[in-house]
Design a protein around this motif. Structure first.
Motif, mmCIF file in Angstrom:
data_model
loop_
_atom_site.group_PDB
_atom_site.id
_atom_site.type_symbol
_atom_site.label_atom_id
_atom_site.label_comp_id
_atom_site.label_asym_id
_atom_site.label_seq_id
_atom_site.Cartn_x
_atom_site.Cartn_y
_atom_site.Cartn_z
ATOM 1 N N SER A 1 16.326 -3.323 -8.080
ATOM 2 C CA SER A 1 14.929 -3.169 -8.484
ATOM 3 C C SER A 1 14.267 -2.144 -7.562
ATOM 4 N N TRP A 2 13.581 -1.190 -8.152
ATOM 5 C CA TRP A 2 12.868 -0.162 -7.386
ATOM 6 C C TRP A 2 11.417 -0.586 -7.225
ATOM 7 N N MET A 3 10.926 -0.487 -5.987
ATOM 8 C CA MET A 3 9.553 -0.854 -5.652
ATOM 9 C C MET A 3 8.861 0.330 -4.949
ATOM 10 N N HIS A 4 7.553 0.364 -5.111
ATOM 11 C CA HIS A 4 6.756 1.434 -4.482
ATOM 12 C C HIS A 4 5.545 0.813 -3.785
ATOM 13 N N LYS A 5 5.334 1.198 -2.531
ATOM 14 C CA LYS A 5 4.159 0.771 -1.788
ATOM 15 C C LYS A 5 3.294 1.997 -1.514
ATOM 16 N N GLY A 6 2.138 2.043 -2.137
ATOM 17 C CA GLY A 6 1.262 3.196 -2.012
ATOM 18 C C GLY A 6 0.413 3.155 -0.759
ATOM 19 N N LYS A 7 -0.595 4.027 -0.720
ATOM 20 C CA LYS A 7 -1.476 4.099 0.443
ATOM 21 C C LYS A 7 -2.331 2.848 0.589
ATOM 22 N N ASP A 8 -2.482 2.093 -0.505
ATOM 23 C CA ASP A 8 -3.255 0.855 -0.442
ATOM 24 C C ASP A 8 -2.435 -0.333 0.032
ATOM 25 N N SER A 9 -1.149 -0.060 0.416
ATOM 26 C CA SER A 9 -0.235 -1.088 0.946
ATOM 27 C C SER A 9 0.090 -2.174 -0.081
ATOM 28 N N VAL A 10 -0.056 -1.871 -1.357
ATOM 29 C CA VAL A 10 0.287 -2.820 -2.423
ATOM 30 C C VAL A 10 1.686 -2.494 -2.929
ATOM 31 N N LEU A 11 2.561 -3.507 -2.954
ATOM 32 C CA LEU A 11 3.926 -3.332 -3.428
ATOM 33 C C LEU A 11 3.944 -3.428 -4.951
ATOM 34 N N ARG A 12 4.421 -2.375 -5.585
ATOM 35 C CA ARG A 12 4.386 -2.303 -7.048
ATOM 36 C C ARG A 12 5.800 -2.141 -7.589
ATOM 37 N N PHE A 13 6.097 -2.899 -8.613
ATOM 38 C CA PHE A 13 7.414 -2.831 -9.252
ATOM 39 C C PHE A 13 7.476 -1.638 -10.203
ATOM 40 N N ILE A 14 8.582 -0.874 -10.122
ATOM 41 C CA ILE A 14 8.747 0.313 -10.970
ATOM 42 C C ILE A 14 9.729 0.040 -12.106
ATOM 43 N N MET A 15 10.949 -0.358 -11.751
ATOM 44 C CA MET A 15 11.985 -0.578 -12.766
ATOM 45 C C MET A 15 13.112 -1.428 -12.191
ATOM 46 N N ARG B 1 7.952 9.087 -16.887
ATOM 47 C CA ARG B 1 7.783 9.570 -15.510
ATOM 48 C C ARG B 1 8.852 9.048 -14.570
ATOM 49 N N TYR B 2 9.406 7.854 -14.854
ATOM 50 C CA TYR B 2 10.410 7.264 -13.974
ATOM 51 C C TYR B 2 11.730 7.160 -14.737
ATOM 52 N N VAL B 3 12.742 7.783 -14.183
ATOM 53 C CA VAL B 3 14.075 7.794 -14.809
ATOM 54 C C VAL B 3 15.053 7.129 -13.851
ATOM 55 N N GLY B 4 15.796 6.140 -14.355
ATOM 56 C CA GLY B 4 16.794 5.448 -13.554
ATOM 57 C C GLY B 4 18.199 5.832 -13.951
ATOM 58 N N SER B 5 19.102 5.749 -12.989
ATOM 59 C CA SER B 5 20.506 6.105 -13.237
ATOM 60 C C SER B 5 21.394 5.208 -12.388
ATOM 61 N N LYS B 6 22.649 5.088 -12.813
ATOM 62 C CA LYS B 6 23.610 4.225 -12.113
ATOM 63 C C LYS B 6 24.903 4.978 -11.866
ATOM 64 N N LYS B 7 25.336 4.935 -10.612
ATOM 65 C CA LYS B 7 26.623 5.483 -10.230
ATOM 66 C C LYS B 7 27.351 4.427 -9.399
ATOM 67 N N PRO B 8 28.635 4.611 -9.132
ATOM 68 C CA PRO B 8 29.332 3.617 -8.305
ATOM 69 C C PRO B 8 28.665 3.457 -6.938
ATOM 70 N N SER B 9 28.195 2.256 -6.677
ATOM 71 C CA SER B 9 27.573 1.877 -5.405
ATOM 72 C C SER B 9 26.243 2.579 -5.156
ATOM 73 N N THR B 10 25.701 3.279 -6.124
ATOM 74 C CA THR B 10 24.408 3.950 -5.944
ATOM 75 C C THR B 10 23.558 3.762 -7.199
ATOM 76 N N TYR B 11 22.256 3.657 -6.983
ATOM 77 C CA TYR B 11 21.279 3.569 -8.062
ATOM 78 C C TYR B 11 20.211 4.631 -7.803
ATOM 79 N N GLY B 12 19.988 5.455 -8.805
ATOM 80 C CA GLY B 12 19.077 6.574 -8.629
ATOM 81 C C GLY B 12 17.721 6.352 -9.288
ATOM 82 N N LEU B 13 16.706 6.991 -8.692
ATOM 83 C CA LEU B 13 15.353 6.982 -9.244
ATOM 84 C C LEU B 13 14.809 8.398 -9.176
ATOM 85 N N THR B 14 14.340 8.896 -10.333
ATOM 86 C CA THR B 14 13.738 10.223 -10.407
ATOM 87 C C THR B 14 12.292 10.085 -10.852
#
Length: 226
Positions: free
Chosen positions: A55-69, A87-100
């Motif tokens: 699961s990808w999470m983002h914490k902005g300048k307001d210090s709020v943790l937000r779920f992306i994907m 705007r958010y693209v996810g990908s999967k590779k062996p042992s790696t998970y990408g976020l664009t």
């Protein structure tokens, strides 16, 4: 949205653990600007966690943790909302998970985390900071207005004996004109005065020389008779 609520529910029930087996890396090191594409990669070195999804999470300048994907082990991507799919693209590779993130905007700045849920335990990665470069504020350059003062020197005040090397040939001619014309006039005046004086003196001398002389003839006769 349901996935986000479910994740928040898990955060309240499960134990959280941060460990070095999960790391987030920023693939591009070049300076970013608004509108660029930013690629992040979640690297899982523990094989027991690599098949649990991320699961990808983002914490902005307001210090709020937000779920992306959420990216499953079979490369299935579930976004927090449908509007984020472009705007958010996810990908999967062996042992790696990408976020664009594309395009990257100012509100996308902050820290990014990837989380693995396994056996009712959340494994957090270390946060990866992604910020736009701060524009350099240079003081405005002001060009000072330069005033050129032009001083015109009359040709009469400068003569060949005291002139500067910057004087031209015309200035020399002007100096000669203003010097020699008065000098020639003065010499002519003196010559006329001298001639007038000589003529006057000659006339005076002639007047003084006109006088009576004694008669030498009578005296001669008297001397002869004696």
């Amino acid at each position: 949205m349901a996935r986000s609520l479910f994740l928040l529910f898990l955060l309240s029930l499960c134990h959280c653990k941060c460990q070095g087996q999960i790391q987030v890396k920023l693939l591009s090191n070049r300076p970013m600007k608004p509108g660029d594409s930013v690629e992040l990669e979640c690297v899982i070195t523990d094989s027991s966690l690599s098949d649990s999804g991320v699961s990808w999470m983002h914490k902005g300048k307001d210090s709020v943790l937000r779920f992306i994907m959420f990216i499953s082990s079979i490369s299935r991507v579930t976004h927090a909302s449908n509007k984020d799919k472009a705007r958010y693209v996810g990908s999967k590779k062996p042992s790696t998970y990408g976020l664009t993130v594309k395009p990257f905007q100012e509100q996308d700045q902050g820290e990014y985390y990837c989380i693995v849920n396994r056996n009712q335990m959340l494994h957090f990665s270390s946060g990866q900071q992604v910020f736009l470069p701060v524009p350099s504020t240079q003081p405005p350059t002001t060009t000072a207005a330069t005033t050129t003062r032009i001083t015109t020197t009359p040709a009469m005040t400068t003569c060949p004996g005291t002139q500067s090397p910057a004087l031209t040939q015309d200035t020399w001619l002007n100096c000669d004109f203003y010097i020699w014309i008065p000098l020639a006039g003065t010499c002519l005046f003196l010559l006329i005065a001298l001639l007038a004086t000589i003529i006057t003196c000659q006339k005076t001398r002639r007047r003084r020389c006109k006088c009576r002389r004694p008669a030498n003839a009578n005296n001669g006769k008297v001397m002869a008779n004696r």
